[in-house]
Scaffold this motif. Structure first.
Motif, short mmCIF file in Angstrom:
data_model
loop_
_atom_site.label_atom_id
_atom_site.label_comp_id
_atom_site.label_asym_id
_atom_site.label_seq_id
_atom_site.Cartn_x
_atom_site.Cartn_y
_atom_site.Cartn_z
N UNK A 79 0.78 -1.24 0.27
CA UNK A 79 0.07 -0.02 0.13
C UNK A 79 0.85 1.24 -0.09
N UNK A 80 0.24 2.31 -0.47
CA UNK A 80 1.16 3.63 -0.21
C UNK A 80 0.55 4.19 1.01
N UNK A 81 1.82 4.53 1.83
CA UNK A 81 1.38 4.90 3.16
C UNK A 81 2.03 6.39 3.38
N UNK A 82 1.36 7.10 3.96
CA UNK A 82 1.89 8.53 4.30
C UNK A 82 1.74 8.52 5.72
N UNK A 83 2.56 9.39 6.21
CA UNK A 83 2.59 9.41 7.74
C UNK A 83 2.65 10.99 8.14
N UNK A 84 1.95 11.54 8.98
CA UNK A 84 1.78 12.84 9.53
C UNK A 84 2.52 13.19 10.70
N UNK A 85 3.06 12.29 11.58
CA UNK A 85 3.71 12.44 12.79
C UNK A 85 4.83 13.26 12.85
N UNK A 86 4.66 13.96 14.17
CA UNK A 86 6.17 14.73 14.28
C UNK A 86 6.32 14.66 15.72
#
Length: 118
Positions: free
Chosen positions: A85-92
């Motif tokens: 899957x294409x996985x995008x992650x927004x964490x900081x």
């Protein structure tokens, strides 16, 4: 495109809403999917809610918007489900929420616009 959102708070909720309004099928997730009814209504379109596992199974792409400190364990337990899957992650890293892990990451980052570590 089918997009699963894992972490439907401020960031995941906003991005998922924008994607739903742009015509994508979006599944917002929570450990308590019933709590997402108003978000799903506001997003409109083909938005719906479910559990994190359902969001991962649903999405061709998956947006992870979970606390930074939860990422290592999440990756260990969900790696197989996310495969392909294409996985995008927004964490900081957030020092108050993520403690020593955030401090280590912050110390390791070198900003190209400054001379040396932050």
């Amino acid at each position: 495109m089918k997009i699963g959102i894992v972490g439907s708070g401020h960031i995941g909720g906003l991005i998922g809403t924008l994607w739903a309004r742009a015509g994508h099928e979006v599944l917002f997730s929570s450990r308590n999917p019933a709590s997402l009814e108003s978000l799903v209504r506001a997003a409109g379109g083909d938005a719906r809610s479910g559990t994190p596992d359902e969001a991962i199974a649903f999405g061709d792409a998956v947006l992870l918007s979970i606390p930074f400190g939860a990422l290592p364990e999440f990756g260990r337990t969900k790696a197989e489900a996310l495969r392909g899957k294409v996985v995008l992650e927004t964490g900081n890293p957030n020092h108050k929420r993520d403690g020593a892990m955030a401090e280590a990451v912050t110390r390791s980052v070198v900003c190209p616009l400054k001379s040396g570590p932050p």
